[in-house]
Design an enzyme around this catalytic site. Sequence first.
Site, mmCIF file in Angstrom:
data_model
loop_
_atom_site.group_PDB
_atom_site.id
_atom_site.type_symbol
_atom_site.label_atom_id
_atom_site.label_comp_id
_atom_site.label_asym_id
_atom_site.label_seq_id
_atom_site.Cartn_x
_atom_site.Cartn_y
_atom_site.Cartn_z
ATOM 1 N N ASN A 65 11.057 5.318 -1.409
ATOM 2 C CA ASN A 65 10.473 3.994 -1.117
ATOM 3 C C ASN A 65 11.620 2.955 -0.178
ATOM 4 O O ASN A 65 12.795 3.482 -0.379
ATOM 5 C CB ASN A 65 10.269 3.288 -1.881
ATOM 6 C CG ASN A 65 9.102 3.829 -2.845
ATOM 7 O OD1 ASN A 65 8.208 4.785 -2.523
ATOM 8 N ND2 ASN A 65 8.819 3.377 -4.027
ATOM 9 N N ASP B 61 11.060 -0.166 0.133
ATOM 10 C CA ASP B 61 10.793 -1.633 -0.135
ATOM 11 C C ASP B 61 12.110 -2.310 -0.789
ATOM 12 O O ASP B 61 11.782 -3.318 -0.927
ATOM 13 C CB ASP B 61 9.487 -1.659 -0.884
ATOM 14 C CG ASP B 61 9.407 -0.815 -2.133
ATOM 15 O OD1 ASP B 61 10.357 -0.589 -2.705
ATOM 16 O OD2 ASP B 61 8.488 -0.355 -2.537
ATOM 17 N N HIS C 245 15.181 8.037 1.677
ATOM 18 C CA HIS C 245 14.443 7.793 3.121
ATOM 19 C C HIS C 245 14.997 6.587 3.610
ATOM 20 O O HIS C 245 14.611 5.910 4.701
ATOM 21 C CB HIS C 245 12.777 7.814 3.101
ATOM 22 C CG HIS C 245 12.317 9.106 2.817
ATOM 23 N ND1 HIS C 245 11.024 8.944 2.537
ATOM 24 C CD2 HIS C 245 12.750 10.359 2.722
ATOM 25 C CE1 HIS C 245 10.628 10.378 2.091
ATOM 26 N NE2 HIS C 245 11.805 11.190 2.258
ATOM 27 N N PRO D 258 0.995 -1.114 0.065
ATOM 28 C CA PRO D 258 0.151 0.050 -0.054
ATOM 29 C C PRO D 258 0.850 1.318 0.005
ATOM 30 O O PRO D 258 2.143 1.213 0.223
ATOM 31 C CB PRO D 258 -0.748 -0.204 1.404
ATOM 32 C CG PRO D 258 -0.016 -0.971 2.259
ATOM 33 C CD PRO D 258 0.943 -1.915 1.196
ATOM 34 N N ASP D 259 0.383 2.347 -0.467
ATOM 35 C CA ASP D 259 0.972 3.624 -0.342
ATOM 36 C C ASP D 259 0.774 4.111 1.195
ATOM 37 O O ASP D 259 0.014 3.412 1.749
ATOM 38 C CB ASP D 259 0.715 4.193 -1.624
ATOM 39 C CG ASP D 259 -0.675 4.872 -1.594
ATOM 40 O OD1 ASP D 259 -1.569 4.665 -0.869
ATOM 41 O OD2 ASP D 259 -0.965 5.698 -2.636
ATOM 42 N N ARG E 105 -0.871 7.641 1.781
ATOM 43 C CA ARG E 105 -2.027 8.665 1.797
ATOM 44 C C ARG E 105 -2.970 8.418 0.791
ATOM 45 O O ARG E 105 -4.060 9.397 0.961
ATOM 46 C CB ARG E 105 -1.242 9.842 1.314
ATOM 47 C CG ARG E 105 -0.292 10.455 2.739
ATOM 48 C CD ARG E 105 0.572 11.866 2.291
ATOM 49 N NE ARG E 105 1.378 11.957 3.531
ATOM 50 C CZ ARG E 105 2.416 11.465 3.365
ATOM 51 N NH1 ARG E 105 2.873 10.814 2.457
ATOM 52 N NH2 ARG E 105 3.348 11.687 4.420
#
Length: 273
Positions: free
Chosen positions: A87, A89, A106, A13-14, A16
């Site tokens: 991301n 991930d 990040h 999922p993102d 927002r």
Amino acid sequence: MAGAGISTDAGIPDFRSPGTGLYDNLQKFNLPHPEAIFSIDYFRRNPKPFYVLAKELYPGQYVPTQSHFFVKLLEQKGLLLRHYTQNIDCLERTAGIDPELIVEAHGSFHTAHCIGRKCRQEYSQAWVKEHIFRDEIPRCSSCDSLVKPDITFFGEGLPSRFFELLVEDFARCDLLIVMGTSLLVQPFASIIDHVGPHVPRLLINRMRVGESKAPGAGFDFDGRFGKSLHRDAFVAGDSDEACALFAGHLGWLDELVELRASHIAKQGLDLAK
Ligand code: OAD
């Protein structure tokens, strides 16, 4: 530049998107506010929610999307100067993009450190992963402080690599593609303005984001601030579809499809499962 939207088609999922985004689905953690799960102050007091979520999202459980392989294709064509991602991930690495060409703005799960202010001992990804998958909170063997993957939390600075490469890369950039991000988190969001004033910028996203309130700050898709500044374009929709569309126009569609298919075959993955 990319955000969580390039990974939603992988099943992650993102943050927002209303309803499906992570921040609308954290009720079980009883957080003071959704972003607290990635806030360093909250984490020091209550690390459990982050580690539960980390287990769910842990790299290695998802297949990169067509958008990741489009970036890989740009690399293969010698066109990729750098890929800046928010991301965590690791799907860019999984897609085989040269880590030198990736800036994980990040941070990532790749390394981890003790967050004890005087200690900062480094721990391996494997050591942290073992704890996370045993539902244990990883603690430093020297000082007993928490050990946290080097993901940038709210309240922490971005990795030095982001700032080191940013100035030179953005000065050299001759086309900026931005995919799957709400452009709501700083300083990442505002680096779109670091390319030269005539460099075309393409946003591929489900919705328009990052638009100007003043000349020279943010996208100006409609030429509101005069024709001389009109160099921004917006493609509405899913990034995988847009990447396939562009690959098609460039005569690369077969290569794009083949890249992902051969990755899946090599890993022995059965996507029907
Ligand atoms: P957001 O969830 O804020 O934004 C994702 C954007 O992608 C939204 O505008 C969606 O409409 C769009 N989107 C979703 N799926 C898409 C798809 N398949 N194709 C195209 N667009 C799609 O995620 P980010 O902008 O990445 O920070 O969030 C930025 C940062 O906020 C994250 O890195 C994270 C979070 O707090 C940290 O973890 C520190």
